[in-house]
Design an enzyme around this catalytic site. Structure first.
Site, mmCIF file in Angstrom:
data_model
loop_
_atom_site.group_PDB
_atom_site.id
_atom_site.type_symbol
_atom_site.label_atom_id
_atom_site.label_comp_id
_atom_site.label_asym_id
_atom_site.label_seq_id
_atom_site.Cartn_x
_atom_site.Cartn_y
_atom_site.Cartn_z
ATOM 1 N N LYS A 23 15.847 -55.040 -7.275
ATOM 2 C CA LYS A 23 14.694 -55.659 -7.952
ATOM 3 C C LYS A 23 14.235 -54.814 -9.134
ATOM 4 O O LYS A 23 13.991 -55.327 -10.235
ATOM 5 C CB LYS A 23 13.559 -55.837 -6.944
ATOM 6 C CG LYS A 23 12.389 -56.653 -7.483
ATOM 7 C CD LYS A 23 11.305 -56.817 -6.434
ATOM 8 C CE LYS A 23 11.642 -57.823 -5.368
ATOM 9 N NZ LYS A 23 12.233 -57.268 -4.161
ATOM 10 N N ARG A 117 6.187 -53.771 -4.384
ATOM 11 C CA ARG A 117 7.312 -54.615 -3.996
ATOM 12 C C ARG A 117 8.515 -53.773 -3.594
ATOM 13 O O ARG A 117 8.905 -52.830 -4.298
ATOM 14 C CB ARG A 117 7.691 -55.539 -5.159
ATOM 15 C CG ARG A 117 6.482 -56.166 -5.835
ATOM 16 C CD ARG A 117 6.844 -56.961 -7.062
ATOM 17 N NE ARG A 117 7.472 -58.210 -6.711
ATOM 18 C CZ ARG A 117 8.069 -58.998 -7.597
ATOM 19 N NH1 ARG A 117 8.134 -58.638 -8.866
ATOM 20 N NH2 ARG A 117 8.604 -60.128 -7.206
ATOM 21 N N GLY A 132 13.684 -62.304 0.229
ATOM 22 C CA GLY A 132 12.732 -62.386 1.330
ATOM 23 C C GLY A 132 13.006 -61.458 2.491
ATOM 24 O O GLY A 132 12.335 -61.543 3.519
ATOM 25 N N THR A 136 6.655 -57.621 0.098
ATOM 26 C CA THR A 136 5.892 -57.526 -1.145
ATOM 27 C C THR A 136 4.408 -57.606 -0.796
ATOM 28 O O THR A 136 4.008 -58.421 0.056
ATOM 29 C CB THR A 136 6.271 -58.669 -2.106
ATOM 30 O OG1 THR A 136 7.583 -58.437 -2.610
ATOM 31 C CG2 THR A 136 5.301 -58.754 -3.270
ATOM 32 N N GLN A 183 3.792 -52.653 -9.881
ATOM 33 C CA GLN A 183 3.725 -53.420 -11.120
ATOM 34 C C GLN A 183 2.352 -54.059 -11.266
ATOM 35 O O GLN A 183 1.780 -54.558 -10.282
ATOM 36 C CB GLN A 183 4.813 -54.505 -11.067
ATOM 37 C CG GLN A 183 5.098 -55.204 -12.355
ATOM 38 C CD GLN A 183 6.288 -56.167 -12.180
ATOM 39 O OE1 GLN A 183 6.638 -56.565 -11.076
ATOM 40 N NE2 GLN A 183 6.891 -56.545 -13.292
ATOM 41 N N GLU A 297 11.452 -65.725 -10.843
ATOM 42 C CA GLU A 297 10.049 -65.932 -10.485
ATOM 43 C C GLU A 297 9.207 -65.757 -11.744
ATOM 44 O O GLU A 297 9.337 -64.745 -12.443
ATOM 45 C CB GLU A 297 9.607 -64.936 -9.408
ATOM 46 C CG GLU A 297 10.321 -65.143 -8.076
ATOM 47 C CD GLU A 297 9.833 -64.193 -7.005
ATOM 48 O OE1 GLU A 297 8.719 -63.648 -7.161
ATOM 49 O OE2 GLU A 297 10.562 -63.976 -6.021
ATOM 50 N N GLN A 309 10.387 -61.487 -11.599
ATOM 51 C CA GLN A 309 11.619 -61.182 -10.861
ATOM 52 C C GLN A 309 12.734 -62.094 -11.361
ATOM 53 O O GLN A 309 12.503 -63.235 -11.756
ATOM 54 C CB GLN A 309 11.448 -61.386 -9.354
ATOM 55 C CG GLN A 309 12.649 -60.897 -8.543
ATOM 56 C CD GLN A 309 12.342 -60.822 -7.057
ATOM 57 O OE1 GLN A 309 11.185 -60.851 -6.657
ATOM 58 N NE2 GLN A 309 13.360 -60.732 -6.237
ATOM 59 N N ARG A 311 16.950 -62.710 -10.077
ATOM 60 C CA ARG A 311 18.084 -62.294 -9.249
ATOM 61 C C ARG A 311 19.207 -63.320 -9.407
ATOM 62 O O ARG A 311 18.959 -64.477 -9.740
ATOM 63 C CB ARG A 311 17.669 -62.190 -7.775
ATOM 64 C CG ARG A 311 17.204 -63.496 -7.175
ATOM 65 C CD ARG A 311 17.073 -63.397 -5.647
ATOM 66 N NE ARG A 311 15.943 -62.617 -5.238
ATOM 67 C CZ ARG A 311 14.733 -63.120 -4.978
ATOM 68 N NH1 ARG A 311 14.500 -64.425 -5.133
ATOM 69 N NH2 ARG A 311 13.766 -62.351 -4.576
ATOM 70 N N HIS A 868 47.810 -82.604 9.505
ATOM 71 C CA HIS A 868 48.484 -82.246 10.751
ATOM 72 C C HIS A 868 47.706 -82.650 11.992
ATOM 73 O O HIS A 868 48.265 -83.200 12.938
ATOM 74 C CB HIS A 868 48.756 -80.736 10.772
ATOM 75 C CG HIS A 868 49.662 -80.288 9.682
ATOM 76 N ND1 HIS A 868 51.017 -80.419 9.747
ATOM 77 C CD2 HIS A 868 49.408 -79.733 8.473
ATOM 78 C CE1 HIS A 868 51.558 -79.949 8.632
ATOM 79 N NE2 HIS A 868 50.599 -79.528 7.846
#
Length: 910
Positions: A23, A117, A132, A136, A183, A297, A309, A311, A868
Site C-alpha cells: 500500500k 493503514r 481487506g 485501517t 496519512q 479508492e 489507494q 492496487r 472423453h
C-alpha cells in the site's frame, strides 16, 4: 538512524515494497503521477516492525507454531493468531522510534486527523491483492492515539483472515512484514471505488465506478448499496442510482459515526456524470503508470478527486499477447481437452510444439485464435455448428461476441476451414489428438482434404427442410487395426531411438520427434476414422429423433463398443481388484498405503506377489496416464501409483469377481436389443426398409469406429511420457551439476529455456521463482471458454426453459435418469465411492475412467458431446450431464440428486 524507520510518501515508489509494503509503495507511486492528488503522509517502515517484533523473544516460536497449522484448522488459527496479536500489541514502541513518528506528525500537522493503514509486504501485488486482510483506522487524532493504532496495524498482520489467506496462497508467515501508512484524512462529500476494468466481465475497455456519500467505509462494510456507473471511451454506457439511506462521517474529536441521509438526497447520484467521466480519465492515467488495470479508492473533496489507494485487480484473467492492435476472439483449449487447470511452462511449450494449430498462452492456459473463421461468413457457420455440437456454451459465447456488430469486421473467407458444399467444415486433424468437435480450432489443423472424401461431414437435420435420408458412405473398418499398428510402431521407434540421446542432442532429437508426433495425428486416415464414428453418431441421433422421436439414441447403441482403450482401462482395473480381493492382508495393507514404493513391500505379503504383478501389468499398459495428462509435467500413475489405490479398493469392496466381463457383455447385449428394437420400428414406417437399411449401416459404422476415437489421445500420452522420462534425465544431470536444486524446477522453464540451460549449465534462479509464484496465482483463476482481446470473459448460456425451477442446466451426453448420493470429488486420489453414487467433479479426462465402473451417474462442470467423459459414460451406460456451471459448488457432497441424462439437467433432492 531514525530515517530507516520513517519515510515520507513522496520518497518512495512501487520499487520499495520491501521497505514500505504494498500500500505504501503504491501511494508513493501515485504521488508521483502528474495531476493525481494524494493526501500527505509518511510510512513507518518494515524495519521498525522487525525491530519491535525482535524485542519479544516468544515471537519466533509462535510463528513456527503458526506455520505448522493446516489452512483448514480454523480453530487452531483463531486461537494462535489471537495470542500473537495480543503479544504484538503489548510490545512497547522504543523511544527513538516514537520520537521519529512524532517528528513526522509535526511536519504535516500534529493536530490534523489521520488515517492509519496497514501496508504489508505481501499485499497490493500483481498476483495477490490481500484486499481487506489487514486493518485501517480512520480519523485518528494525536500522537498517543496514532502510536497505539500503529501497534494495532502491526498486530493485524496476524488476523485470522490474513493468516488463512497467506496459507492458501502459499506465502510463509515469517517472510511477510508490516509497514504502516499514516496519512492525512480526507473528509469527502462522496467516495468509492473505481475499477479501470470491468471486475465482472474482465473487459479492459469498460471502467466501473461505485460511489456513495461520505467516507468509503459505508460501501466497504456493505452498509449501503453504491451508485454504479459503467464508462467506455469517455461515455457512460450504464448507470444505476441506489437509494442511499446511511453514510459514515468523521467525528470532530476523532473516530467515525454512522449517519442518516436526508430523504431528499437519498436518491440523488453521489457523482454527476461529468465527475464520473473525469474520475475515469484520472483512473486511466493511473492504470497507464502502473501498467495494469487498477482497483482505486477515491474521495471527492470540494469537486476535486483525491486518491487514497490503488492496487492491481488480481482477479482478471490475462489476455493472450497479440502482435497487432486488432480485435481477437480466443477459444479455450482446456475446455476442449478436459483440463482447465493451469499448466507449467514446460508443459505449455511442449503442447504448443506438438499441437496441430497455433496456440496462445494466458493465465497458464492455452487458447486458439478463431477470429478469422468467426469473422468470415463462409467459415463462420461451420465453426459455430462444430463448436455447438461439442459444447453449446462455447457456441453461445461466440454468438454473443458476434452480436456486438462493432467488435469483428466481416472478412473474406479464411481459406482452410471454410465450409464445403455440405455446409460444415471439412474434417480436420484433432488438436493434439482430439477430434474436430472438441478441437479448439476446427478447420485450422491439418492439410486440406477434398470435401468429397468419404469422411466429409453430412448436412445435419434441419428444422425447416427435409433432411437427406441417405447415410454417409462407411469407410473400411479394417483401417482401425491398421492405424493402431501404425501408432504402436511409431511409439516403439521413439522409445528405441531416444535411449541414446542426451544433452543438446536430445533436444534436437525431440524437435524431430514432435514433427513425427504431428505427422501421426494429421494422417488423413486417422482423421477419417475419427470422423466416421462421430458422423455416424450425429446421423443416428438426428435421424432417429426425427423418425422415431428418440433423443440421443446413439447413447445406447454405442454401449460396449469394441476397441475403446479408455473404457478397457476402467474394466481392466476391475480385473486387478479380482486378483487382490481374495487376500485380506493385501487389502489391509493397501488401505494404509502412502509411500510410492509400496509395490516392493506388497510382494512380501501372502498373495502380494500376484497383486504386485497385476498392478505392474496395469501400469505397463496405462501408467503413462494421469489427471490433467495434457501437461507433461503432471505426475503419471507410473510415477505415483498410490493414485490408483482408492479406485482399486472401491472395486474390491463394491464388485464381485468377473465384473469386468459381465459389465462389457451386459452393455453389448443391451446395445444389440436396442438395435433390433430401432430397426423393427423403422421397418413399420413408410419407406421403412430403406430407412432401416441406412440405420443399420450407421449402427455398424458407429460401433466399428467410435472406440477408436479414444486411441489417438492414448498414443499422444504414451509418447509424452517417453519425452518426459528423457527430459527428467537431463534435469537430474542439472541437479548433480548444482544448476538447479530439484528436478522439477525445470518444469518452470520453457522447452527452449531448458535446452539453453543444458547447453550452458546455467539457469536464472530468479526466473524459476517468479514462474512458481505466477503458477500459484494462475491456480486461483477460472479460465473462460471464450476470451476477447478486450479481456472480456464470455461464458455463454444454454437459453433453455424446459427444465424444472431450480434445476441445474447442462449438456445431455449420455441418456437415462438416475437418482443417488452426490460425491463431489476434485482429485481422483481422494475417491471413496459406494455403488449407486453419482460423481460430481470439475472435469474428467481419460484418467478418471477407472472410477466410472463404480458409479451410477456423472456430472461435470466442463465437457462436450464427444469429450472423453461423455464417450466413456455412454460406453458404460451412465446417465451424464456435463457443462454444468459451478456444479461442484452448487451441489454439496452427500446430497441426494437426480441426473436427467437425456434432457440435460440435475435436480437437487435433499
Amino acid at each position: 538512524m531514525n530515517e530507516q524507520y520513517v519515510v515520507g510518501l513522496h520518497e518512495v515508489d512501487q520499487t520499495r515494497v520491501a521497505v514500505v509494503g504494498g500500500k505504501g509503495a503504491h501511494l508513493g507511486g501515485l504521488s508521483r503521477i502528474e495531476g493525481v492528488r494524494v493526501p500527505d503522509g509518511f510510512c513507518v517502515t518494515t524495519d521498525a516492525f522487525r525491530r519491535v517484533v525482535a524485542e519479544e523473544p516468544s515471537m519466533g516460536g509462535l510463528l513456527d507454531e503458526l506455520s505448522g497449522l493446516s489452512p483448514d484448522d480454523q480453530d487452531g488459527i483463531r486461537t494462535l493468531s489471537a495470542q500473537i496479536r495480543r503479544t504484538v500489541e503489548g510490545i512497547a514502541i522504543p523511544d527513538d522510534l516514537a520520537e521519529a513518528i512524532t517528528r513526522a506528525l509535526t511536519r504535516i500537522g500534529e493536530r490534523s486527523a489521520y488515517a492509519v493503514r496497514s501496508s504489508a509486504t505481501a499485499e497490493d501485488l500483481p498476483t495477490a491483492s490481500f484486499a481487506g486482510q489487514q486493518d485501517t483506522y480512520l480519523n485518528v487524532m494525536g500522537p498517543t492515539a496514532i502510536l497505539q493504532h500503529i501497534s494495532r496495524c502491526w498486530a493485524s498482520l496476524f488476523t485470522e483472515r490474513a493468516v488463512t489467506y497467506r496459507r492458501r496462497n502459499g506465502i510463509d508467515h515469517g517472510s511477510v512484514h508490516m509497514a504502516v501508512v499514516v496519512q492525512q484524512m480526507a473528509f469527502p462529500q462522496a467516495s468509492g471505488i473505481l475499477f479501470t476494468a470491468d471486475p465482472v466481465t474482465g473487459n479492459r475497455t469498460v471502467a466501473t465506478v461505485d460511489a456513495g456519500f461520505g467516507l468509503g467505509e459505508a460501501l466497504v462494510s456493505g452498509l449501503v448499496n453504491p451508485d454504479v456507473f459503467k464508462v467506455r471511451d469517455g461515455d457512460i454506457i450504464d448507470k444505476t442510482i441506489a437509494v442511499k439511506q446511511r453514510a459514515i462521517d468523521a467525528l470532530p474529536g476523532g473516530g467515525t459515526r454512522e449517519v442518516a441521509i436526508a430523504a431528499d438526497r437519498q436518491e440523488q447520484p453521489a457523482l454527476t456524470d461529468a465527475q464520473v467521466v473525469r474520475l475515469v480519465q484520472l483512473g486511466r492515467r493511473i492504470e497507464a503508470h502502473f501498467g495494469r488495470p487498477q482497483d482505486i479508492e477515491w474521495c471527492l473533496v470540494d469537486d476535486g478527486f483525491q486518491i487514497v489507494q490503488s492496487r492491481p485487480i488480481t482477479t482478471l484473467f490475462p489476455i493472450p499477447e497479440a502482435d497487432d492492435a486488432e480485435n481477437h476472439v480466443y477459444v479455450s483449449v482446456g475446455h476442449q481437452q478436459m483440463m482447465t487447470d493451469p499448466m507449467k511452462p514446460l508443459g505449455l511449450s511442449v503442447w504448443q510444439l506438438t499441437a496441430m494449430v497455433a496456440m496462445h498462452e494466458a493465465g497458464g492456459r492455452l487458447f486458439v485464435d478463431v477470429t478469422r473463421r468467426l469473422a468470415s461468413p463462409a467459415s463462420r457457420d461451420g465453426l459455430l455448428d462444430l463448436m455447438g455440437r461439442g459444447d453449446p456454451l462455447t457456441r453461445d459465447a461466440l454468438e454473443t461476441v458476434l452480436d456486438r456488430e462493432d467488435f469483428l469486421p466481416t472478412l473474406p473467407d479464411a481459406g482452410p476451414g471454410g465450409s464445403p458444399a455440405g455446409g460444415r467444415p471439412a474434417p480436420t486433424a484433432p488438436a493434439q489428438g482430439e477430434p474436430a468437435p472438441s478441437s479448439p480450432a476446427p478447420g485450422a489443423a491439418a492439410p486440406s482434404e477434398p470435401a468429397s472424401q468419404a469422411s466429409a461431414p453430412s448436412e445435419p437435420a434441419s428444422q425447416d427442410s427435409a433432411p437427406s435420408e441417405a447415410a454417409p458412405k462407411s469407410p473400411d473398418p479394417a483401417i482401425v487395426t491398421e492405424l493402431i499398428e501404425r501408432n504402436r510402431a511409431s511409439n516403439a521407434a521413439l522409445e528405441r531411438d531416444i535411449r541414446t540421446k542426451t544433452g543438446p542432442e536430445l533436444f534436437d532429437f525431440l524437435l524431430e520427434a514432435f514433427e513425427e508426433h504431428k505427422r501421426v495425428l494429421s494422417d488423413p486416415l486417422n482423421i477419417q476414422a475419427i470422423m466416421a464414428g462421430m458422423e455416424a453418431t450425429w446421423w443416428l441421433n438426428d435421424k432417429l429423433h426425427e423418425w422415431l422421436g428418440e433423443k440421443n439414441a446413439a447413447d445406447i447403441l454405442t454401449l460396449s463398443a469394441p476397441d475403446n482403450i479408455t473404457s478397457e482401462m476402467g474394466l481392466a482395473l476391475l480385473d486387478v481388484a479380482d486378483v487382490i480381493r481374495p487376500h485380506p492382508h493385501v487389502v489391509a495393507f493397501l488401505q494404509d498405503v502412502e509411500d510410492e514404493g509400496f509395490l516392493d513391500e506388497l510382494a512380501k505379503l501372502a498373495g502380494g506377489a500376484e497383486a504386485r504383478d497385476a498392478i505392474e501389468a496395469y501400469l505397463d499398459r496405462y501408467g503413462m496416464r494421469c489427471a490433467g495428462e495434457i501437461d507433461i509435467t503432471r505426475p503419471r500413475w507410473r510415477e505415483r501409483p498410490t493414485t490408483l489405490v482408492p479406485a482399486i479398493l472401491d472395486n474390491v469392496r463394491n464388485f464381485q469377481p468377473g465384473a469386468a466381463g459381465r459389465r462389457f457383455e451386459e452393455g453389448r447385449q443391451r446395445a444389440l436389443r436396442k438395435e433390433q428394437d430401432v430397426l423393427a420400428r423403422l421397418r413399420a414406417l413408410p419407406d421403412g426398409e430403406r430407412r432401416a437399411e441406412a440405420t443399420k449401416r450407421m449402427i455398424d459404422q458407429v460401433r466399428a469406429f467410435i472406440g477408436y476415437r479414444e486411441y489417438p489421445k492414448y498414443g499422444i500420452v504414451s509418447r509424452s511420457f517417453v519425452y518426459k522420462q528423457a527430459l527428467l534425465g537431463e534435469a537430474e544431470r542439472l541437479v548433480r551439476a548444482g544448476v538447479v536444486p530439484e528436478q522439477e524446477d525445470v518444469f518452470y522453464l520453457t522447452f527452449q529455456e531448458f535446452r539453453d540451460a543444458v547447453r550452458s549449465n546455467r539457469v536464472d534462479g530468479g526466473l524459476i521463482q517468479q514462474r512458481k509464484e505466477a503458477f500459484r496465482a494462475h491456480q486461483a483463476l477460472t479460465p473462460p471458454r471464450v476470451l476477447t482481446s478486450d479481456g472480456e470473459a464470455v461464458t455463454g448460456s444454454y437459453r433453455r426453459d424446459d427444465a424444472p425451477a431450480g434445476a441445474l442446466i447442462g449438456l445431455p451426453v449420455s441418456a437415462g435418469t438416475v437418482e443417488g448420493r452426490a460425491r463431489v470429488i476434485l482429485d481422483m486420489a481422494d475417491a471413496d465411492l459406494e455403488a449407486g453414487d453419482i460423481l460430481v467433479t470439475t472435469f474428467t479426462d481419460p484418467s478418471w475412467s477407472p472410477l466410472f465402473v463404480g458409479i451410477a451417474g456423472l456430472v461435470t462442470e466442463v465437457g462436450g458431446l464427444m469429450t472423453h467423459g461423455a464417450v466413456i459414460a455412454r460406453e458404460y451406460g451412465l446417465p451424464a450431464v456435463v457443462g454444468v456451471d459451478r456444479a461442484t459448488r452448487l451441489i454439496r457432497d452427500g446430497q441426494r440428486i437426480r441426473v436427467h441424462g437425456t434432457e440435460g439437467y440435475i435436480e437437487i433432492l435433499s
